[in-house]
Design a protein around this motif. Structure first.
Motif, short mmCIF file in Angstrom:
data_model
loop_
_atom_site.label_atom_id
_atom_site.label_comp_id
_atom_site.label_asym_id
_atom_site.label_seq_id
_atom_site.Cartn_x
_atom_site.Cartn_y
_atom_site.Cartn_z
N ALA A 1 -61.06 -45.13 26.90
CA ALA A 1 -62.33 -45.84 26.71
C ALA A 1 -63.19 -45.77 27.96
CB ALA A 1 -62.06 -47.29 26.32
N VAL A 2 -62.59 -45.90 29.12
CA VAL A 2 -63.34 -45.81 30.36
C VAL A 2 -63.92 -44.41 30.55
CG1 VAL A 2 -63.13 -45.87 32.89
CG2 VAL A 2 -62.16 -47.71 31.51
N ALA A 3 -63.12 -43.39 30.29
CA ALA A 3 -63.60 -42.01 30.44
C ALA A 3 -64.76 -41.72 29.49
CB ALA A 3 -62.46 -41.03 30.20
N ILE A 4 -64.62 -42.14 28.24
CA ILE A 4 -65.68 -41.92 27.26
C ILE A 4 -66.94 -42.68 27.67
CG2 ILE A 4 -66.35 -42.45 24.86
CD1 ILE A 4 -64.60 -39.97 25.16
N SER A 5 -66.77 -43.89 28.18
CA SER A 5 -67.92 -44.69 28.59
C SER A 5 -68.64 -44.07 29.78
CB SER A 5 -67.48 -46.11 28.91
OG SER A 5 -66.91 -46.71 27.77
N VAL A 6 -67.88 -43.57 30.74
CA VAL A 6 -68.49 -42.93 31.91
C VAL A 6 -69.27 -41.69 31.49
CG1 VAL A 6 -67.97 -41.67 34.03
CG2 VAL A 6 -66.89 -43.86 33.59
N ILE A 7 -68.68 -40.87 30.63
CA ILE A 7 -69.39 -39.68 30.14
C ILE A 7 -70.64 -40.10 29.38
CG2 ILE A 7 -69.24 -37.75 28.52
CD1 ILE A 7 -66.24 -37.59 29.30
N GLY A 8 -70.53 -41.13 28.54
CA GLY A 8 -71.68 -41.60 27.78
C GLY A 8 -72.81 -42.10 28.65
N ILE A 9 -72.48 -42.89 29.68
CA ILE A 9 -73.51 -43.41 30.57
C ILE A 9 -74.15 -42.27 31.37
CG2 ILE A 9 -73.91 -44.87 32.59
CD1 ILE A 9 -73.68 -46.40 29.97
N MET A 10 -73.35 -41.28 31.77
CA MET A 10 -73.92 -40.12 32.45
C MET A 10 -74.90 -39.37 31.53
SD MET A 10 -70.60 -38.75 34.60
CE MET A 10 -71.05 -37.08 34.36
N MET A 11 -74.56 -39.27 30.27
CA MET A 11 -75.45 -38.59 29.33
C MET A 11 -76.71 -39.42 29.04
SD MET A 11 -74.31 -35.61 28.81
CE MET A 11 -73.50 -35.49 30.39
N VAL A 12 -76.61 -40.74 29.13
CA VAL A 12 -77.80 -41.58 29.02
C VAL A 12 -78.78 -41.23 30.15
CG1 VAL A 12 -78.68 -43.94 29.25
CG2 VAL A 12 -76.75 -43.49 27.76
N ALA A 13 -78.24 -41.06 31.35
CA ALA A 13 -79.08 -40.68 32.49
C ALA A 13 -79.70 -39.30 32.27
CB ALA A 13 -78.26 -40.70 33.77
N VAL A 14 -78.93 -38.38 31.71
CA VAL A 14 -79.44 -37.03 31.45
C VAL A 14 -80.57 -37.10 30.42
CG1 VAL A 14 -78.85 -34.79 30.43
CG2 VAL A 14 -77.33 -35.84 32.11
N VAL A 15 -80.39 -37.89 29.37
CA VAL A 15 -81.43 -38.02 28.35
C VAL A 15 -82.68 -38.65 28.96
CG1 VAL A 15 -82.07 -39.22 26.22
CG2 VAL A 15 -79.87 -38.06 26.39
N ASN A 16 -82.51 -39.68 29.78
CA ASN A 16 -83.66 -40.35 30.40
C ASN A 16 -84.45 -39.41 31.30
OD1 ASN A 16 -83.55 -42.87 29.27
ND2 ASN A 16 -82.23 -43.71 30.85
N GLU A 17 -83.75 -38.64 32.11
CA GLU A 17 -84.42 -37.78 33.08
C GLU A 17 -84.82 -36.43 32.50
OE1 GLU A 17 -85.53 -38.69 36.04
OE2 GLU A 17 -84.78 -40.67 35.52
N GLY A 18 -84.13 -35.98 31.45
CA GLY A 18 -84.45 -34.68 30.87
C GLY A 18 -84.05 -33.52 31.77
N PHE A 19 -83.03 -33.75 32.58
CA PHE A 19 -82.61 -32.72 33.54
C PHE A 19 -81.09 -32.73 33.66
CE2 PHE A 19 -81.73 -30.88 37.64
CZ PHE A 19 -82.63 -29.84 37.71
N PHE A 20 -80.49 -31.57 33.47
CA PHE A 20 -79.07 -31.37 33.71
C PHE A 20 -78.88 -29.88 33.96
CE2 PHE A 20 -74.67 -30.59 32.29
CZ PHE A 20 -74.03 -31.44 33.17
N MET A 21 -78.69 -29.50 35.21
CA MET A 21 -78.62 -28.09 35.61
C MET A 21 -79.88 -27.36 35.19
SD MET A 21 -74.69 -26.95 35.08
CE MET A 21 -74.25 -27.79 33.57
N GLY A 22 -81.00 -28.02 35.19
CA GLY A 22 -82.28 -27.49 34.75
C GLY A 22 -82.88 -28.43 33.72
N THR A 23 -84.12 -28.20 33.41
CA THR A 23 -84.78 -29.07 32.43
C THR A 23 -84.20 -28.84 31.04
OG1 THR A 23 -86.53 -27.45 32.10
CG2 THR A 23 -86.94 -29.17 33.73
N ILE A 24 -84.17 -29.91 30.27
CA ILE A 24 -83.64 -29.85 28.90
C ILE A 24 -84.82 -29.98 27.94
CG2 ILE A 24 -82.15 -30.98 27.23
CD1 ILE A 24 -80.43 -31.96 29.47
#
Length: 131
Positions: free
Chosen positions: A58-81
């Motif tokens: 649950a902790v691992a899934i939550s950490v990945i999920g929160i990281m992806m929330v940041a990616v969605v907010n910023e629109g950037f992960f190894m380049g623009t999305i």
């Protein structure tokens, strides 16, 4: 009611638009708003009466999920999305954070596909620049 008082104070100090600052603050704090819902759908995060394997999952899934929330907010992960990638990640985030393990089975491949697509785009971009 006092809504975004800190945004108005910050806007006065920064001499900027308080609405713009309020939206930026909301964008940065969205992960904190999601955490209570994560606890409802993944009670293993409370570490009470569950085995360590379930808690760590649950902790691992939550950490990945929160990281992806940041990616969605910023629109950037190894380049623009692009917008399609952001929408796919948004669906993946909902699946990871707000559903049980069955949602993880659906959301995991979606998130992995977007991550691999971004890695592929970065590799292509670096090859073009090296020529």
């Amino acid at each position: 009611p006092p809504v975004a008082v800190a945004a108005y104070a910050t806007a006065a100090i920064a001499e900027d638009n308080p609405v713009k600052i309020g939206f930026a603050g909301f964008k940065y704090a969205i992960a904190g708003f999601i955490i209570p819902y994560m606890i409802v759908y993944k009670p293993e995060l409370l570490i009470l009466g569950f085995g360590w394997a379930k808690v760590m999952y649950a902790v691992a899934i939550s950490v990945i999920g929160i990281m992806m929330v940041a990616v969605v907010n910023e629109g950037f992960f190894m380049g623009t999305i692009n917008m399609i990638g952001r929408l796919a990640l948004t669906a993946g985030v909902f699946g990871l954070l707000l559903l049980d393990w069955r949602g993880d089975l659906i959301a995991g491949p979606i998130i992995a596909a977007v991550v691999f697509w971004q890695m592929h785009r970065k590799k292509q971009h670096s090859q073009v620049l090296s020529r």
